[in-house]
Design a protein around this motif. Structure first.
Motif, PDB file in Angstrom:
ATOM      1  N   THR A  77       0.823  -1.253   0.003  1.00  0.00           N
ATOM      2  CA  THR A  77       0.064   0.108   0.052  1.00  0.00           C
ATOM      3  C   THR A  77       0.692   1.350  -0.048  1.00  0.00           C
ATOM      4  O   THR A  77       0.400   2.408  -0.317  1.00  0.00           O
ATOM      5  N   ARG A  78       2.264   1.150   0.175  1.00  0.00           N
ATOM      6  CA  ARG A  78       3.028   2.441   0.132  1.00  0.00           C
ATOM      7  C   ARG A  78       3.119   3.067  -1.083  1.00  0.00           C
ATOM      8  O   ARG A  78       3.240   4.367  -0.994  1.00  0.00           O
ATOM      9  N   GLY A  79       3.109   2.478  -2.027  1.00  0.00           N
ATOM     10  CA  GLY A  79       2.928   2.999  -3.569  1.00  0.00           C
ATOM     11  C   GLY A  79       4.560   3.012  -3.798  1.00  0.00           C
ATOM     12  O   GLY A  79       5.526   2.576  -3.342  1.00  0.00           O
ATOM     13  N   GLY A  80       4.865   3.692  -4.828  1.00  0.00           N
ATOM     14  CA  GLY A  80       6.218   3.880  -5.554  1.00  0.00           C
ATOM     15  C   GLY A  80       6.403   2.908  -6.685  1.00  0.00           C
ATOM     16  O   GLY A  80       5.508   2.080  -7.114  1.00  0.00           O
ATOM     17  N   ALA A  81       7.686   2.660  -7.112  1.00  0.00           N
ATOM     18  CA  ALA A  81       8.016   1.846  -8.306  1.00  0.00           C
ATOM     19  C   ALA A  81       7.922   0.485  -7.866  1.00  0.00           C
ATOM     20  O   ALA A  81       8.235   0.212  -6.690  1.00  0.00           O
ATOM     21  N   SER A  82       7.820  -0.467  -8.659  1.00  0.00           N
ATOM     22  CA  SER A  82       7.632  -1.934  -8.434  1.00  0.00           C
ATOM     23  C   SER A  82       9.177  -2.315  -8.008  1.00  0.00           C
ATOM     24  O   SER A  82      10.003  -1.521  -8.313  1.00  0.00           O
ATOM     25  N   THR A  83       9.119  -3.359  -6.999  1.00  0.00           N
ATOM     26  CA  THR A  83      10.360  -3.635  -6.583  1.00  0.00           C
ATOM     27  C   THR A  83      10.938  -5.163  -7.060  1.00  0.00           C
ATOM     28  O   THR A  83      11.877  -5.642  -6.723  1.00  0.00           O
TER      29      THR A  83
END
Length: 409
Positions: free
Chosen positions: A104-110
């Motif tokens: 849920t934090r968001g940002g780029a896929s890891t």
């Protein structure tokens, strides 16, 4: 009788409360406990997926122990609707709150698929790789040169997938023309680049981009990053350098960049050129001559001819005094730092030592001995049928194949 019924009802109520309390306590312990995953897990959240779907997927993949507890916890933390589309690496043993935070934090896929467009000194390659969750290492699946190779089967499907990540990596020592030429071939970028930026003004680095990103905007970011690096390092330069402006520092740094691919000797190489400039000697460096021939549009791919070393051009440092008029490549931060903070050495000469590095000398006599050793290495290689890279001095096939030309003798 009614007292008996009431007493039994009360007893049952207490038992139920105790059971529920125990169940809640157990659920809380399960929620915050270390997760069951023995290795990292790559979890893909589909666009539009809800918490029920994702919690079942997490349980099936072994990332969490109980989907229901995960959903209740997400609801309690008011994160039931906070899922972010993408592919995320959940580390081994992650608790449910940690998993929820990751998703849920968001940002780029890891994790998942990454396309890295590597713009090097010799060629540009599109590299597709997948993260192996168990080893946390990327596994290469596709590699090709857009300038010369047909697009491999499967590339476009991967490139058009919604959660594929894109990266452009510009190598130290690549020229501005090489960077622009390569970027124009990147199918996942859009827009036009109207002109080639000034040589040396692009920061070699890795840039994360999105599909459809504007080429010109990416070039602007490369220029802005290089400008910040140069300004920062210029403020912390050593005293007594024979250069007066940040632009001259960039020129000297580009020569250092092209002279060695060995990180440990950058400051030594820089010291040689600083010593020569301070003593009024010509720089006599092959990479500048090569740039005068190619103007940065590709590599020479052979040794220099005597006629080229004798020709007077603005970049022939065998024939001109001081620095050439512009940088000859885009230097990385380490080379700029080396040019502005060189080692304090007495070295005036250096020549290839056969490993991709160099042998340094103070006197002409010492230098001539180093040259003789280098010539012997060349003869031994020739007798054994081993080719020497004309630009690095290393045997062809050895590591450091992308290092740049060695110093002139």
């Amino acid at each position: 009788m009614w007292r008996h019924v009431a007493s039994n009802a009360l007893t049952l109520f207490v038992v139920v409360l105790a059971f529920l309390g125990g169940l809640i306590a157990w659920g809380q312990r399960q929620y915050v406990a270390e997760g069951p995953a023995q290795t990292s897990v790559c979890v893909r959240v589909e666009r539009g997926a809800n918490m029920a779907q994702v919690s079942r997927q997490l349980e099936e993949q072994g990332a969490i122990s109980n989907a229901t507890i995960f959903r209740i916890g997400a609801r309690y933390q008011e994160q039931s609707g906070g899922l972010r589309f993408g592919s995320y690496l959940v580390p081994a043993g992650a608790s449910m709150p940690q998993v929820l935070d990751i998703l849920t934090r968001g940002g780029a896929s890891t994790c998942g698929t990454e396309i890295n467009y590597r713009i090097g000194v010799v060629l540009a390659e599109m590299v597709v790789r997948e993260l192996d969750p168990e080893t946390a290492r990327y596994v290469e699946t596709i590699r090709f040169n857009p300038a010369t190779d047909a697009v491999p089967d499967g590339y476009l499907e991967v490139a058009q997938a919604e959660d594929t990540r894109f990266r452009v990596t510009l190598a130290e020592g690549a020229t501005s023309w090489q960077a622009v030429d390569a970027l124009r071939r990147a199918e996942f970028l859009s827009g036009q680049i109207d002109s080639v930026p000034a040589e040396g003004t692009l920061a070699p680095d890795s840039y994360e981009v999105t599909r459809g990103a504007d080429r010109a905007a990416l070039v602007d970011e490369m220029e802005a990053r290089q400008s910040r690096i140069l300004a920062d390092l210029w403020e912390n330069r050593s005293d007594g350098l024979p250069i007066d402006t940040p632009e001259e520092a960039l020129i000297l740094a580009s020569i250092v960049e092209k002279e060695t691919g060995v990180a440990e000797e950058r400051r030594q190489v820089a010291s040689v050129f600083v010593n020569r400039l301070n003593q009024g000697m010509r720089l006599q460096t092959d990479p500048t001559v090569i740039y005068g021939i190619t103007l940065g549009e590709g590599t020479l791919g052979r040794g220099l001819r005597r006629s080229e070393l004798d020709a007077r051009t603005p970049y022939n440092t065998y024939q001109i005094d001081g620095l050439p008029p512009t940088p000859i490549a885009n230097p990385g931060r380490a080379s700029i730092e080396a040019a502005l903070n060189p080692d304090d050495t007495p070295y005036i000469y250096f020549v290839a030592d056969g490993t991709g590095g160099h042998a340094f000398g103070v006197t002409l006599e010492e230098h001539n001995r180093n040259v003789a050793r280098w010539r012997e290495i060349e003869r031994e290689r020739a007798a054994r049928g081993i080719e020497t890279d004309p630009e690095t001095g290393a045997a062809v096939g050895e590591e450091d194949a992308e290092a740049e030309p060695e110093a002139a003798e």
